[in-house]
Design an enzyme around this catalytic site. Structure first.
Site, PDB file in Angstrom:
ATOM      1  N   HIS A   4       0.734  -1.098   0.123  1.00  0.00           N
ATOM      2  CA  HIS A   4      -0.053  -0.026   0.018  1.00  0.00           C
ATOM      3  C   HIS A   4       0.797   1.247   0.042  1.00  0.00           C
ATOM      4  CE1 HIS A   4      -2.562  -3.249   1.722  1.00  0.00           C
ATOM      5  NE2 HIS A   4      -3.465  -2.607   0.872  1.00  0.00           N
ATOM      6  N   GLY A  20      -4.258  10.926  10.634  1.00  0.00           N
ATOM      7  CA  GLY A  20      -5.278  10.158   9.614  1.00  0.00           C
ATOM      8  C   GLY A  20      -5.580  10.720   8.326  1.00  0.00           C
ATOM      9  N   ARG A  24      -3.510  16.519   5.705  1.00  0.00           N
ATOM     10  CA  ARG A  24      -2.621  16.897   7.086  1.00  0.00           C
ATOM     11  C   ARG A  24      -0.977  16.577   6.638  1.00  0.00           C
ATOM     12  NH1 ARG A  24      -5.250  20.517   9.970  1.00  0.00           N
ATOM     13  NH2 ARG A  24      -7.284  19.759  10.748  1.00  0.00           N
ATOM     14  N   ARG A  87       1.392   9.097  16.290  1.00  0.00           N
ATOM     15  CA  ARG A  87       0.116   9.606  15.672  1.00  0.00           C
ATOM     16  C   ARG A  87      -0.415  10.744  16.251  1.00  0.00           C
ATOM     17  NH1 ARG A  87      -5.157   9.573  14.468  1.00  0.00           N
ATOM     18  NH2 ARG A  87      -6.708   9.713  16.054  1.00  0.00           N
ATOM     19  N   ILE A  88      -0.781  11.670  15.278  1.00  0.00           N
ATOM     20  CA  ILE A  88      -1.320  12.927  15.609  1.00  0.00           C
ATOM     21  C   ILE A  88      -3.030  12.943  14.871  1.00  0.00           C
ATOM     22  CG2 ILE A  88       0.475  14.516  15.952  1.00  0.00           C
ATOM     23  CD1 ILE A  88       0.756  15.179  13.263  1.00  0.00           C
ATOM     24  N   GLY A  89      -3.745  13.346  15.706  1.00  0.00           N
ATOM     25  CA  GLY A  89      -5.165  13.265  15.225  1.00  0.00           C
ATOM     26  C   GLY A  89      -5.955  14.018  16.403  1.00  0.00           C
ATOM     27  N   SER A  90      -7.430  13.833  16.024  1.00  0.00           N
ATOM     28  CA  SER A  90      -8.512  14.485  16.861  1.00  0.00           C
ATOM     29  C   SER A  90      -9.275  13.457  17.710  1.00  0.00           C
ATOM     30  CB  SER A  90      -9.217  15.268  15.673  1.00  0.00           C
ATOM     31  OG  SER A  90      -9.832  14.475  14.794  1.00  0.00           O
ATOM     32  N   GLU A 179     -11.230   8.389  20.281  1.00  0.00           N
ATOM     33  CA  GLU A 179     -10.678   8.276  18.937  1.00  0.00           C
ATOM     34  C   GLU A 179     -10.780   7.007  18.136  1.00  0.00           C
ATOM     35  OE1 GLU A 179      -6.684   7.228  17.821  1.00  0.00           O
ATOM     36  OE2 GLU A 179      -7.703   5.791  19.251  1.00  0.00           O
ATOM     37  N   ASP A 204     -14.211  17.916  19.490  1.00  0.00           N
ATOM     38  CA  ASP A 204     -15.825  17.879  20.168  1.00  0.00           C
ATOM     39  C   ASP A 204     -15.781  17.485  21.279  1.00  0.00           C
ATOM     40  OD1 ASP A 204     -15.132  15.758  17.838  1.00  0.00           O
ATOM     41  OD2 ASP A 204     -16.737  14.797  19.350  1.00  0.00           O
ATOM     42  N   ARG A 217      -9.776  24.437  14.835  1.00  0.00           N
ATOM     43  CA  ARG A 217      -8.826  23.113  14.638  1.00  0.00           C
ATOM     44  C   ARG A 217      -7.551  23.013  13.780  1.00  0.00           C
ATOM     45  NH1 ARG A 217     -13.781  20.197  13.743  1.00  0.00           N
ATOM     46  NH2 ARG A 217     -14.185  20.886  11.679  1.00  0.00           N
TER      47      ARG A 217
HETATM   48  N1  HPA Z   1     -15.486   9.793  18.061  1.00  0.00           N
HETATM   49  C1  HPA Z   1     -14.429   8.918  17.423  1.00  0.00           C
HETATM   50  N2  HPA Z   1     -13.306   9.578  16.940  1.00  0.00           N
HETATM   51  C2  HPA Z   1     -13.389  10.781  17.045  1.00  0.00           C
HETATM   52  C3  HPA Z   1     -14.533  11.862  17.629  1.00  0.00           C
HETATM   53  C4  HPA Z   1     -15.548  10.976  18.133  1.00  0.00           C
HETATM   54  O1  HPA Z   1     -16.648  11.531  18.829  1.00  0.00           O
HETATM   55  N3  HPA Z   1     -14.173  12.954  17.477  1.00  0.00           N
HETATM   56  C5  HPA Z   1     -12.879  13.143  16.883  1.00  0.00           C
HETATM   57  N4  HPA Z   1     -12.526  11.926  16.563  1.00  0.00           N
END
Ligand code: HPA
Length: 236
Positions: A4, A20, A24, A87-90, A179, A204, A217
């Site tokens: 991949h 992810g 980004r 890993r860098i994420g939200s 996450e 969130d 963000r």
């Molecule tokens: N759930 C899962 N993954 C996420 C969320 C969430 O509410 N917000 C950002 N990543």
């Protein structure tokens, strides 16, 4: 070349940041890396290698969820020799004191996925971050004046859960945020003897139902990227 990732051997650095979102990855390469070259466009999952403060570093998009994330992490480690993966994420906060835009460091990652337990005949493995990376990230955050919330997080297989209140049970046990990737990253890192860490910004809140704007963000993501880059170069 791996299945991949369309990069030749040696094209990926031993230190890799893992957003992810592949866009980004491009943003980081364009804004932070010197002499960045794109080594992967397969499936639009961009990967770049460049230098940061003189250290070789790569940044690879992984997609959303543990299956997609695991494919890239497995190939980065086993086909390209990655040794430090961040890993860098939200994430979504599930505690009232974890606020929008807060930075969360995942010391450990619980999961509702079978991806980890199936490796252990249904028993429970505790996916854990690398201690050296935890220490380094904490030191760097102190230097930057960033406040980090560190603790257990939930890596969920679902974003839209059938039971919209299912997070509440995890919250009762002190889990900070949800996450969708870290448990797989930490498990693969343990399996192959490499270092991994997951840094998250709160996008969130499942508690207050607030969300950050895309502008917010962007800003908080920038702080996290800088923290991840500084952490990555401090580790051999
Ligand atoms: N759930 C899962 N993954 C996420 C969320 C969430 O509410 N917000 C950002 N990543």
């Amino acid at each position: 070349m791996s299945l991949h990732i369309g990069a030749p051997e040696g094209a990926i650095a031993p230190r890799v940041l893992l957003p992810g979102d592949p866009l980004r990855a491009r943003f980081i390469a364009e804004n932070y890396l010197e002499n960045a070259t794109c080594y992967n466009e397969v499936r639009g999952m961009y990967g770049y290698t460049g230098t940061y403060k003189g250290f070789d570093i790569s940044v690879q998009g992984t997609g959303m969820g543990m299956p997609s994330h695991s494919i890239y992490v497995h190939e980065l480690i086993n086909s390209y020799g990655a040794r430090t993966l961040i890993r860098i994420g939200s994430c979504g906060s599930i505690q009232s004191e974890i606020k929008l835009r807060d930075l969360v460091l995942a010391l450990s990652a619980s999961t509702n996925s079978a991806m980890v337990s199936q490796r252990f005949g249904g028993m429970n493995f505790a996916p854990t971050a690398d201690w050296d990376l935890i220490m380094k990230a904490t030191q760097c955050a102190g230097k930057f004046g960033l406040n980090i919330k560190a603790g257990n997080i939930l890596s969920s297989d679902t974003f839209y859960d059938e039971d919209p209140e299912s997070w509440k049970n995890w919250a009762k046990y002190g889990v900070l945020a949800v996450e969708m990737e870290a448990a797989a990253l930490y498990t693969l890192a343990a399996r192959f003897g490499v270092k991994a860490l997951c840094l998250l910004t709160v996008s969130d809140s499942l508690v207050s139902r607030e969300e950050t704007t895309s502008e917010e963000r962007e800003k908080t993501f920038t702080q996290m990227m800088e923290l991840a880059l500084e952490t990555a170069i401090g580790i051999e």
